[in-house]
Design a protein around this motif. Structure first.
Motif, PDB file in Angstrom:
ATOM      1  N   GLU A 198      47.615  27.928  40.892  1.00 29.18           N
ATOM      2  CA  GLU A 198      46.695  28.633  42.223  1.00 29.18           C
ATOM      3  C   GLU A 198      45.460  27.633  42.983  1.00 29.18           C
ATOM      4  N   HIS A 226      36.953  25.712  35.831  1.00 26.93           N
ATOM      5  CA  HIS A 226      38.085  25.242  36.528  1.00 26.93           C
ATOM      6  C   HIS A 226      38.702  25.138  37.474  1.00 26.93           C
ATOM      7  N   GLU A 229      41.363  36.783  43.644  1.00 24.20           N
ATOM      8  CA  GLU A 229      41.327  37.169  42.369  1.00 24.20           C
ATOM      9  C   GLU A 229      41.492  36.831  41.930  1.00 24.20           C
ATOM     10  N   LEU A 230      41.577  35.274  41.426  1.00 22.45           N
ATOM     11  CA  LEU A 230      41.387  34.832  40.434  1.00 22.45           C
ATOM     12  C   LEU A 230      39.835  35.018  39.462  1.00 22.45           C
ATOM     13  N   TRP A 269      34.946  42.905  47.117  1.00 20.77           N
ATOM     14  CA  TRP A 269      34.882  43.384  45.656  1.00 20.77           C
ATOM     15  C   TRP A 269      33.108  43.416  45.760  1.00 20.77           C
ATOM     16  N   CYS A 280      41.925  24.356  39.875  1.00 17.24           N
ATOM     17  CA  CYS A 280      42.863  24.981  40.440  1.00 17.24           C
ATOM     18  C   CYS A 280      43.705  24.224  41.370  1.00 17.24           C
ATOM     19  N   LYS A 334      38.705  37.478  39.595  1.00 15.45           N
ATOM     20  CA  LYS A 334      38.374  39.113  38.523  1.00 15.45           C
ATOM     21  C   LYS A 334      39.280  38.912  37.427  1.00 15.45           C
ATOM     22  N   LYS A 335      40.277  37.546  37.556  1.00 17.24           N
ATOM     23  CA  LYS A 335      40.716  37.526  36.112  1.00 17.24           C
ATOM     24  C   LYS A 335      39.721  36.526  35.431  1.00 17.24           C
ATOM     25  N   VAL A 336      39.059  36.071  35.855  1.00 13.14           N
ATOM     26  CA  VAL A 336      38.001  34.568  35.162  1.00 13.14           C
ATOM     27  C   VAL A 336      36.260  34.926  34.557  1.00 13.14           C
ATOM     28  N   TYR A 352      44.306  26.503  36.171  1.00 10.11           N
ATOM     29  CA  TYR A 352      45.010  26.946  37.186  1.00 10.11           C
ATOM     30  C   TYR A 352      45.988  26.813  37.851  1.00 10.11           C
TER      31      TYR A 352
END
Ligand SMILES: Cc1cc2nc3c(=O)[nH]c(=O)nc-3n(C[C@H](O)[C@H](O)[C@H](O)COP(=O)(O)OP(=O)(O)OC[C@H]3O[C@@H](n4cnc5c(N)ncnc54)[C@H](O)[C@@H]3O)c2cc1C
Ligand code: FES
Length: 426
Positions: free
Chosen positions: A268, A248, A273-274, A305, A250, A276-278, A266
């Motif tokens: 960003e 990943h 937060e990332l 988290w 970024c 949580k998405k990935v 990405y």
């Protein structure tokens, strides 16, 4: 009647055949099951034996080839990586074998820099997996801070870039440090490198793939754009060749030429937060190293988290900002601040000063500097040993666990705070 007897006999025979077949197939199935269980046990046993053999081999080689103090290394290769980073391949000058190290550990260098009154000590993480032939470090040339463009650039990093070349001999301490991947585990991991913080997690990733481990590995690498994206091809190849490695990349500020989906994934910063998405869940062990704002936000975000603290591992390249905050919080509970609030003095005998302790300033080193008292320092993170200071009386606590525990009767001023009245030889 005869027919009836024949029918009954046939029925009995059929039942017998069914029963015998049932017994036969059940036995066959159980023996298959038994064989499968035996095979699984054998595989487990073989893996454990291989792990134990590897571990004992590691300990044996470490004990046999490690060294205390400084050892001479020759720069065998100097390789620009781009992004202001240069890799240095180091071979021991005595040609003896190298001890293995844990992926994530660092080397400490003692540099004789012309014009400096004392040797300069700096730590650099090993950026490759352990090899018999060489150690590798990758160093970023540190510019002056943006708000102080007139001050000199980073002393050691620029010395490495500008003055050290192939054939230079360097004084190096054996690999050390507590931030490393636990290779005895097979639990999924998330490795995160921000900027030059890539180096220790790169070593971890290389070891995972080279050892043939199937460990699920998510690798996050955060940089501004392609100009700072180093070891790009190597990372791409690792992801393409290993199903268990998920890459990943970024870019926080991609340029017009950077192609999403090819150069990076990405647009960003690396963040929880990332994740949580990935990530499929938060159920990973996390290892990260990067600039202080990234470290702080990841540490706090992961805790929020619901990631247990024992699954969060990190290292700061500068003052231990995350640890400081965490440990300072803990110190409030332990009553340290009560002592501080009660008031006591810190005495520096060489400087002939006695000053009321102020816990808000930070470590003993920060406090000494605030009061114009000179204590040498290198890493400011409890790793290099430069700030070691003799304690004449009193005791200290540590804001973060030092890389090497100092001898009794002394402290590492950069990460130490006094427990109460203290007299220091500084
Ligand atoms: C465990 C550990 C591992 C590390 N691993 C790596 C690694 O793998 N790769 C890597 O590149 N680094 C790594 N580091 C960081 C490295 O040790 C050095 O801290 C880094 O190279 C900067 O050192 P320097 O001597 O170049 O800069 P310094 O001389 O310490 O200067 C630091 C900054 O202060 C500025 N400065 C100089 N004078 C002044 C002044 N008067 N006022 C204000 N600012 C001033 C400089 O311009 C510079 O920006 C690691 C650190 C640790 C603790
Ligand atoms: S400055 Fe390196 S241990 Fe304190």
């Amino acid at each position: 009647m005869n027919l009836l007897i024949e029918l009954v006999a046939l029925g009995v025979l059929a039942a017998l055949i069914i029963y015998v077949s049932f017994l036969f197939f059940t036995t066959l199935r159980s023996s298959r099951l038994i064989a499968e269980v035996a095979q699984a046990e054998q595989r487990f046993f073989q893996t454990r034996v291989a792990e134990i053999t590897a571990k004992s081999g590691y300990e044996r080689e470490k004990n046999e080839f490690s060294w205390s103090g400084f050892r001479k290394f020759e720069v065998a290769r100097k390789e620009p990586e781009g992004g202001g980073i240069c890799s240095f391949y180091l071979r021991p000058h005595d040609n003896r074998n190298l001890p293995p190290f844990e992926p994530g550990q660092y080397l400490t260098f003692r540099l004789g820099i012309p014009g400096e009154r004392k040797p300069i000590m700096r730590c650099y993480s090993l950026s490759d997996s352990p090899k018999h032939e060489y150690y590798r470090v990758s160093i970023k040339a540190v510019p002056p801070p943006r708000d102080k463009p007139d001050v000199p650039p980073g002393l050691s990093s620029n010395f490495f870039h500008n003055e050290i070349s192939e054939g230079t001999i360097l004084d190096v301490r054996a690999p050390g440090g507590h931030f490393f991947l636990d290779t005895s585990k097979h639990t999924p991991v998330v490795l995160i490198g921000g900027g030059i913080g890539l180096t220790p997690v790169m070593s971890m990733l290389n070891l995972i793939v080279e050892s043939g481990s199937r460990r699920e590995t998510h690798f996050f690498y955060g940089v501004r754009n392609a100009d700072e994206h180093v070891m790009k091809e190597h990372l791409e190849n690792l992801a393409a060749e290993h199903e268990n490695v998920h890459m990943h990349i970024c870019y926080s500020n991609p340029s017009d030429d950077d192609v999403r989906g090819k150069d990076y994934q990405y647009a960003e910063r690396v963040s929880v937060e990332l994740f949580k998405k990935v990530l499929p869940s938060n159920n990973f062990e996390y290892y990260f190293c990067g600039p202080p704002p990234m470290m702080n936000s990841l540490f706090e975000g992961l805790r929020e988290w619901g990631v247990p603290e024992e699954h969060i591992n990190y290292e700061a390249f500068g003052p231990a900002t995350v640890k400081k905050k965490k440990e300072a919080d803990a110190a409030v509970g332990s009553g340290t601040t009560e002592v501080a609030a009660a008031g006591f003095d810190v005495e520096f005998t060489k400087s002939g000063r006695k000053v009321p302790w102020n816990a808000d300033i930070g470590s003993i080193l920060d406090f000494a500097e605030e009061n114009d008292i000179d204590i040498d320092f290198g890493c400011r993170a409890g790793n290099c040993g430069t700030c070691i200071t003799a304690i004449k009386s009193g005791e200290v606590d540590y804001l973060s666990e030092p890389g090497e525990k100092p001898e009794a009767g002394s402290c590492l001023a950069c990460v130490a705070i006094p427990k109460g009245p203290i007299v220091l030889d500084a």
